[in-house]
Scaffold this motif. Sequence first.
Motif, short mmCIF file in Angstrom:
data_model
loop_
_atom_site.label_atom_id
_atom_site.label_comp_id
_atom_site.label_asym_id
_atom_site.label_seq_id
_atom_site.Cartn_x
_atom_site.Cartn_y
_atom_site.Cartn_z
N GLY A 7 4.73 6.20 9.76
CA GLY A 7 4.48 7.27 8.68
C GLY A 7 3.27 6.42 7.95
N GLY A 8 2.70 5.37 8.24
CA GLY A 8 1.68 4.81 7.29
C GLY A 8 0.47 5.51 7.42
N SER A 9 -0.14 5.81 6.30
CA SER A 9 -1.31 6.78 5.99
C SER A 9 -2.39 5.47 5.30
CB SER A 9 -1.03 7.89 5.07
OG SER A 9 -0.47 7.36 3.68
N ARG A 10 -1.94 4.62 5.05
CA ARG A 10 -2.95 3.43 4.39
C ARG A 10 -2.85 2.28 5.25
NH1 ARG A 10 -0.46 2.64 -1.26
NH2 ARG A 10 -1.00 0.49 -1.24
N GLU A 11 -4.17 1.59 5.31
CA GLU A 11 -4.55 0.46 6.08
C GLU A 11 -3.39 -0.97 5.39
OE1 GLU A 11 -8.40 0.17 6.13
OE2 GLU A 11 -8.38 1.03 8.38
N ASN A 12 -2.52 -1.53 6.31
CA ASN A 12 -1.92 -2.72 6.06
C ASN A 12 -0.86 -2.65 5.02
OD1 ASN A 12 -2.89 -4.10 8.18
ND2 ASN A 12 -4.83 -4.54 6.94
N ASP A 13 -0.67 -1.65 4.31
CA ASP A 13 0.38 -1.67 3.16
C ASP A 13 0.80 -0.27 2.99
OD1 ASP A 13 1.95 -2.34 1.24
OD2 ASP A 13 0.13 -3.17 -0.23
N MET A 14 1.80 0.16 2.34
CA MET A 14 2.17 1.43 1.89
C MET A 14 2.76 1.33 0.28
SD MET A 14 5.39 1.99 4.19
CE MET A 14 4.59 2.06 5.70
N ASP A 15 3.01 2.43 -0.23
CA ASP A 15 3.67 2.35 -1.66
C ASP A 15 5.30 1.91 -1.26
OD1 ASP A 15 1.59 3.51 -2.73
OD2 ASP A 15 2.32 5.41 -2.72
N PHE A 16 5.86 1.38 -2.29
CA PHE A 16 7.25 0.78 -2.19
C PHE A 16 8.16 1.95 -2.04
CE2 PHE A 16 11.29 -0.79 -3.60
CZ PHE A 16 11.49 -1.69 -2.61
N GLY A 17 7.60 3.17 -2.57
CA GLY A 17 8.60 4.12 -2.43
C GLY A 17 8.67 4.54 -1.22
N GLN A 18 7.45 4.77 -0.49
CA GLN A 18 7.48 5.33 1.12
C GLN A 18 8.35 4.26 1.81
OE1 GLN A 18 3.82 5.96 3.02
NE2 GLN A 18 4.97 6.94 4.72
N PHE A 19 7.92 2.94 1.58
CA PHE A 19 8.50 1.86 2.23
C PHE A 19 10.19 2.12 2.16
CE2 PHE A 19 10.77 -2.21 2.42
CZ PHE A 19 10.21 -2.66 3.73
N SER A 20 10.57 2.31 0.99
CA SER A 20 12.13 2.45 0.99
C SER A 20 12.61 3.56 1.58
CB SER A 20 12.30 2.68 -0.35
OG SER A 20 12.21 1.54 -1.16
N ILE A 21 11.94 4.79 1.51
CA ILE A 21 12.34 5.86 2.25
C ILE A 21 12.48 5.66 3.77
CG2 ILE A 21 11.62 8.36 2.62
CD1 ILE A 21 10.77 8.66 -0.28
N MET A 22 11.30 5.22 4.26
CA MET A 22 11.18 4.82 5.69
C MET A 22 12.31 3.78 6.29
SD MET A 22 7.48 5.57 6.53
CE MET A 22 8.09 5.70 8.19
N PHE A 23 12.32 2.76 5.43
CA PHE A 23 13.14 1.58 5.83
C PHE A 23 14.65 2.30 5.82
CE2 PHE A 23 16.28 -1.55 5.18
CZ PHE A 23 15.54 -2.93 5.68
N ARG A 24 15.29 3.15 5.24
CA ARG A 24 16.42 3.79 5.21
C ARG A 24 16.34 4.68 6.56
NH1 ARG A 24 17.14 4.85 -1.36
NH2 ARG A 24 15.71 6.64 -0.94
N SER A 25 15.34 5.43 6.73
CA SER A 25 15.29 6.30 7.65
C SER A 25 15.30 5.74 9.01
CB SER A 25 14.00 7.34 7.61
OG SER A 25 12.95 7.00 7.87
N ILE A 26 14.75 4.74 9.07
CA ILE A 26 14.57 4.08 10.47
C ILE A 26 15.65 3.11 10.81
CG2 ILE A 26 13.11 2.38 12.05
CD1 ILE A 26 10.61 4.04 10.82
N PHE A 27 15.89 2.16 9.99
CA PHE A 27 16.68 0.93 9.95
C PHE A 27 18.20 1.47 9.48
CE2 PHE A 27 12.99 -1.66 9.50
CZ PHE A 27 12.70 -1.86 10.73
#
Lengths: 86, 485
Positions: free
Chosen positions: B183-203
């Motif tokens: 889901g990363g649309s930015r190089e080498n980083d992402m917003d913490f909001g997206q990180f949280s949503i994706m961390f939950r969705s995957i792990f």
Amino acid sequence: MTSGEIKEVVLDILEGIAPDEDLSGIVDDVPLREQLELDSMDFLDIVMELRKRYRVQIPEDDYVELATMQSTVDYLAPLMKDLQKV
Amino acid sequence: MAAADARLETVMYDTIIIGAGMSGLAAGIRLAHFDRRVCILERHTAIGGLNSYYRLDGRNYDVGLHAVTNFTPKGTRTGPLARLLRQLRIRWDDFALVPQLGSKIAFPGVALKFNNHFEYFRSEVERHFPREKDGFQRLTETVVDYDDLSEETAAISARAIVEHVIKDRLLVDMLFCPLMFYGGSRENDMDFGQFSIMFRSIFMEGFARPWAGVRVILKHLVRRFKALGGDLRLRAGVQRIETDGDRATQVVLDDGTTLEADRVLSSAGLVETMRLCGSQVPPSPPKTGKLSFVESINVLDCEPREVGCDQAIVFFNDESQFHYRKPDDLVDLRSGVICSPNNFAYSEPLAEGLVRTTALANYDRWRALDDDAYRQAKQECHARMVEIATRHVGDFRDRVVATDTFTPTTIERYTGHAGGAVYGTSRKRFDGVTHLKNLFLCGTDQGFVGIVGAMFSGIAMANRHLLSGTSDSTQPAELAVQDVL
């Protein structure tokens, strides 16, 4: 519609929203949010289903009345007393 | 008969939706359910957009979908999947989701396994990174506490927050790798909001897949949409959106047909939607996303686990550091994703084995190739990806019965997403609003990713902008409910 019929309408709406839930054990005076883990989007859907099916308009200030089955039926009773159940 | 046949249809829709992908279909269902006149326009003959499927030489292939993230078991009442099922009035069984058997993140010298039980992943992290036990705990607490609607940390660099609690760069990279690839649309980083949503969705939630692939979900959505009275028009590409500078007034199709609607919801992407509006774009036009991919697909005459490939998904990185950025070369094979759709807990096996390998690619480089060079590059790329995949999941080369490869230009051609940027532009429009009062965005560029995320995006935008009384109202009624109940 009687209070009993209104309760059936609300149960039917809940059944539509959460088809996987067994609603036979719903307790009338315990918040629906707690019993079914409904969220704000679901409560808005109850409002919208009532509008869609019976043209009942519920102003935002009154959403709080939908907290439990009992409070919902009590709130709707005067609004729906002259309507026929469909 | 094209332009000469141009006509204005008299039907006036409440909403026209551009794109019959997951987000457009979900939005359409919401609107049709509440008796709105709604039309979904799809350029292609197949629905699905970024998560679609195709048939080649008698075989069905999925595109986009490796797995449905956000999987929670039947009976779960919270989380994005449960919420979206209620919003769409869909039974859990209708999507026929089957959980994964297990996945892993493989970096040099260490592999972290995970499945749909978060405690297993936690034990893997603690076993391989014992000194990071407390940091990982703190991170998971922050991620769990993150509230998608009202967090001030939403737009903060996720790397800054993660590196603050986890000191081992290797673990940081390993946590980011699956999230970025999915889901990363930015190089080498992402917003913490997206990180949280994706961390939950995957792990914390997990992976699942219908036995018959993404078509199960798409077909269910389409059936539902049509049963509710919605119009779906295939081969109906949008050529342009006419505006009066303030509002979208008409939608003009490639064949010249002109449609009118009170509001328009576009899943085409931010850049792409602005292009449809022609010269009427805002002063600083958004940029096309940089990140695209190559995928090489191998069909096997055996179950992949017979050659040692027993994971649903392997996220690999072969370098000391993980780089998630647009490569200078055609493709960056230092890292990638290897998916085997066979490795889910089905009650019967799939007809054939499948191994799909995905890696970062440079759209411009692929675009610049002439036909012959493109074909050759594709072949070479496929061969290299097969070789790398065999190092990670076992040597399947003598079991291959069919192959296919798609590139950033394939993605652009079939999804309409500029630059083949599957995760869209790096600046999301979480509120879905545009420079026009009655034109809204859903899908990738609204900000939610994954199949569940995409559907949720359509639902959220429909609720917020399209089910309210007037097209200029931006007050989401659900917030009013949230305050009191």
